[in-house]
Design an enzyme around this catalytic site. Structure first.
Site, PDB file in Angstrom:
ATOM      1  CG  LEU A 299      42.347  35.357  37.820  1.00  0.00           C
ATOM      2  CD1 LEU A 299      42.468  36.837  38.166  1.00  0.00           C
ATOM      3  CD2 LEU A 299      43.335  34.975  36.729  1.00  0.00           C
ATOM      4  CG  ASP A 300      44.027  27.896  42.053  1.00  0.00           C
ATOM      5  OD1 ASP A 300      43.023  27.503  42.659  1.00  0.00           O
ATOM      6  OD2 ASP A 300      45.191  27.580  42.362  1.00  0.00           O
ATOM      7  CB  ALA A 301      45.651  30.144  45.086  1.00  0.00           C
ATOM      8  CB  VAL A 302      44.173  35.449  42.502  1.00  0.00           C
ATOM      9  CG1 VAL A 302      42.882  35.873  43.180  1.00  0.00           C
ATOM     10  CG2 VAL A 302      44.864  36.636  41.856  1.00  0.00           C
TER      11      VAL A 302
END
Length: 586
Positions: free
Chosen positions: A244-247
Site C-alpha cells: 500500500l504505497d503512500a497509504v
C-alpha cells in the site's frame, strides 16, 4: 404483519458485519447496506469468494521467506523483454536465495519511475504483459504496488476529470488556496495545490508528491470501489503481497496534518477484512516512511497491516557502519516491541528510494545526522529536501546506493567497502522480521551519477539499469564487487532459511557486548534453537571475553557462517573487522 410461511431474513455474516461497521465510519451519509453489497461485488465479482475468516497467526511466513525488490527494467539487453530478463535472473541467480519478488510499479506511467500511474489495469508494454508477470508469480511470491494515493495527471482518470466525465469528475481531492493548509505534512517542497482548468471551471487539486501525481478523493466511495477492483485484478494475476504505497496520506482534511487520520486507518482495516476472508493468501504491507510510533500504528489492533516496513533500519545501520559504533542501533532495537501476533516487520536497508532520514528523528543526534550526510556526500551521494511547516527545509532522504553509501566511514576510505557492506546486509538478515533486498544491494551496484545527470533526478543515482550481458560477465568474475557481494549474501540467506531461530516471529533480544558489536539473540518459537548473531560494525578486531554471551551450558556451539566450533565460555569470541558470526547450538 408477517405471513405465517415467511422465512426470517438471514442474519448478517461476520464479513458483512465487519464491513458495515467500517463503512459507517468512512461514509456515514451513505446507504450502508447498498455500499456493503457494492464492496463485496467489487472484490468478489464472480461471487466465488469467501472462506472462513483467517485469524491472526504466523503461518503465512517463515524463515524461508526473503524478498528481492526490483524494477521491471533493472536488467536490459535491447533484445528481450525486461520481464523475461528479470525472470531469467531470478531463476539463474536467486532460486533458493529469495522466494519473493517485489516488482516495483509495472504499469504505464508518466513520472517518478512508475509511481505516477496512467492505467492500473495494464502492464507497461515496454516491460512485457500480464502473462510475463504471471510466469514470475509461478516461481516466486509476487508483490505488487497499489499506488492508491494518487494517479498521473496525464492518465485516463484525470483526463476524464478535467472533461467533467462521470464518475471521474469526483475522483480527485479539491481544495481552496484559502483553506488552512499550514499543518499539512509534506514529503516534498513543491506547492501542495495545483490549479487546473476543467469543464466545470478552475479547480485546485491536491498533490502530496508532485504536480504529475494528483491525489484521489476517498471521500467518494466510488474511488474506494475502483481501488478494490484493481486489487482483485492483481490477486487474480498471482499477486500475494499487496504493498500500500503512500497509504498514510490517503485521507485528507484541511486544517489537519492530513496524515495518519482515523479514516486512513479505517481504509486499511477494511482492506484487511477483505484479505482475511479471501480464499487466496493475501498479505498487506503498508509503506509509511515516518517516525517509529506512527509507523507501528499501522499494525492496528491486529486488524491492519500484516507487515510494516522497518524504516529506522536504513539510517541506523548506515550510522553504525560509518561511525564504527553500534550503540544507537542497539539502543533502538532494544526498545522495539516484537511484532504483534499475526504481524511481522519487513526489514531492509536499501530500497528504490533513498535512505530516509525522517525515521532517524529522535534516534540520532542532529550532529550525527549531519555528519552522516557529509560522509555520504563525500563519497558521491546526494540529498533531497522536504518542506517544513515553518517554511524551512530539511533533508528528507540521502540519495545513494547503499553499497556506495558505505564506501567511506567517518575516518575516510579504507579499502573495506565490500566486507562493510556485507556486514550491513547481514544485520538485515539477523533481526526479527522478513528480510528484503533491493536488487542493487544484492549486486553491490555503485552510484549511477551519469543517470542523475541524464534524467535530472536525484533518485536516479540508485536506479541503475544494468546491461544484462555485462552484468553476467561481472557475476562470472569471482573478483568483481558484484560477484563477491551476490555470492556472500546468497550463501548467508541460504543458511538463514534453514534456521528456525530466524523465523520472522522468533524471539529477538538485544545484547550489549561491545560498543562496536551489534548483537541479537534469536530463539526459535519452540525454543529448540538459539542463535547469537554478532556483527562487528568497525574496522577494528574485537575480542569478546569469556562470558560475554549468555550460553546454555553443555551445548556445542557452532558459527554457521564460518563452520567453526567455538568455545565462547572458555575462549571468548574474536571478530575481525566487519566480521559477522551466527553462533548456534544446533
Amino acid at each position: 404483519m408477517t405471513k405465517p410461511d415467511a422465512k426470517p431474513a438471514p442474519a448478517p455474516s461476520a464479513l458483512d458485519t465487519r464491513l458495515r461497521a467500517l463503512l459507517m465510519r468512512l461514509y456515514p451519509d451513505q446507504d450502508t447496506d447498498t455500499l456493503t453489497a457494492e464492496v463485496l461485488n467489487a472484490f468478489w465479482p464472480d461471487r466465488t469468494w469467501r472462506r472462513r475468516t483467517r485469524k491472526p497467526g504466523n503461518a503465512l511466513w517463515s524463515q524461508k521467506d526473503a524478498v528481492l525488490i526490483t524494477y521491471g527494467d533493472s536488467l536490459m539487453d535491447g533484445v528481450y523483454k525486461p520481464l523475461d530478463l528479470l525472470r531469467d535472473f531470478l531463476n539463474t541467480y536467486m532460486k533458493g536465495t529469495v522466494n519473493g519478488v517485489h516488482i516495483l510499479p509495472f504499469f504505464p506511467f508518466t513520472s517518478d519511475d512508475g509511481f505516477a500511474v496512467t492505467d492500473y489495469r495494464k502492464v507497461n508494454p515496454a516491460l512485457g504483459d500480464w502473462p510475463d508477470i504471471q510466469r514470475i508469480g509461478e516461481d516466486f511470491d509476487l508483490m505488487s504496488d497499489l499506488v492508491l494515493n494518487h494517479v498521473s495527471s496525464q492518465g485516463t482518470w484525470f483526463n476524464a476529470y478535467r472533461q467533467g466525465q462521470e464518475p471521474y469528475d469526483r475522483f480527485f481531492f479539491e481544495a481552496s488556496p484559502d483553506d488552512d493548509l499550514s499543518m499539512v505534512v509534506r514529503p516534498r517542497t513543491t506547492p501542495l495545490l495545483q490549479e487546473v482548468e476543467t469543464a466545470n471551471g478552475v479547480k485546485h487539486v491536491w498533490c502530496t508528491f508532485s504536480h504529475d501525481q494528483v491525489d484521489l478523493d476517498f471521500r467518494n466511495p466510488e474511488v474506494l470501489l475502483e481501488i478494490l477492483r484493481i486489487i482483485r485484478l492483481h490477486v487474480d494475476m498471482g499477486v500475494k503481497i499487496v504493498r500500500l504505497d503512500a497509504v498514510a496520506f490517503v485521507w485528507k482534511e484541511p486544517g489537519t496534518p492530513s496524515i495518519h487520520l482515523p479514516k486512513t486507518h479505517a481504509i486499511v482495516q477494511l482492506l484487511r477484512v477483505l484479505a482475511d476472508f479471501a480464499s487466496e493468501s493475501v498479505i498487506l504491507l503498508t509503506e509509511t516512511n515516518v517516525p517509529k510510533a506512527e509507523n507501528l500504528s499501522y499494525f492496528g489492533q491486529l486488524n491492519e497491516a500484516h507487515w510494516i516496513y522497518n524504516f529506522p533500519l536504513p539510517p541506523l545501520i548506515l550510522h553504525a557502519m560509518l561511525s564504527g559504533n553500534a550503540v544507537s542501533l542497539s539502543k533502538w532495537q532494544r526498545a522495539m516491541p516484537p511484532a504483534p501476533h499475526g504481524c511481522a516487520y519487513l526489514n531492509f536497508s536499501a530500497s528504490h528510494d533513498g535512505i530516509g532520514m525522517r525515521p532517524a528523528e529522535g534516534l540520532l543526534p542532529d550532529e550525527e545526522i549531519a555528519r552522516m550526510i557529509r560522509t555520504v556526500q563525500s563519497g558521491g551521494g546526494l540529498a533531497s529536501m522536504r518542506a517544513l511547516p515553518n517554511g524551512g527545509t530539511a533533508v528528507y532522504e540521502l540519495n545513494a546506493t547503499y553499497f556506495s553509501a558505505v564506501r567511506k566511514t567517518y575516518k575516510g576510505e579504507d579499502g573495506l567497502q565490500v566486507p562493510r557492506f556485507i556486514c550491513s546486509q547481514t544485520i538485515v538478515m539477523s533481526l526479527e522480521g522478513v528480510p528484503a533486498f533491493y536488487i542493487h544491494a544484492m549486486l553491490g551496484t555503485p552510484n549511477d551519477l551519469e543517470g542523475v545527470e541524464r534524467r535530472g533526478m536525484n533518485r536516479a543515482i540508485n536506479r541503475h539499469r544494468w546491461d544484462y550481458p555485462e552484468l553476467r560477465k561481472l557475476l562470472d568474475d569471482p573478483e568483481s564487487d558484484q560477484s563477491r557481494v551476490l555470492t556472500a549474501l546468497s550463501d548467508r540467506l541460504k543458511i538463514r532459511a534453514k534456521q528456525p531461530a530466524f523465523h520472522p516471529n522468533a524471539t529477538n533480544f538485544t545484547l550489549t557486548v561491545d560498543d562496536r558489536v551489534f548483537c541479537v539473540w534469536r530463539q526459535s518459537i519452540d525454543r529448540s534453537q538459539s542463535i547469537f548473531a554478532l556483527h562487528n560494525v568497525s574496522a577494528e578486531t574485537v575480542e569478546l571475553p569469556p562470558g560475554a554471551l549468555n550460553l546454555i551450558a553443555d551445548e556445542t556451539w557452532v558459527d554457521l557462517l564460518s563452520g567453526e566450533t567455538l568455545h565462547p565460555e572458555e575462549d571468548g569470541v574474536t571478530l575481525a573487522p566487519y566480521q559477522c558470526r551466527w553462533i548456534t547450538n544446533r
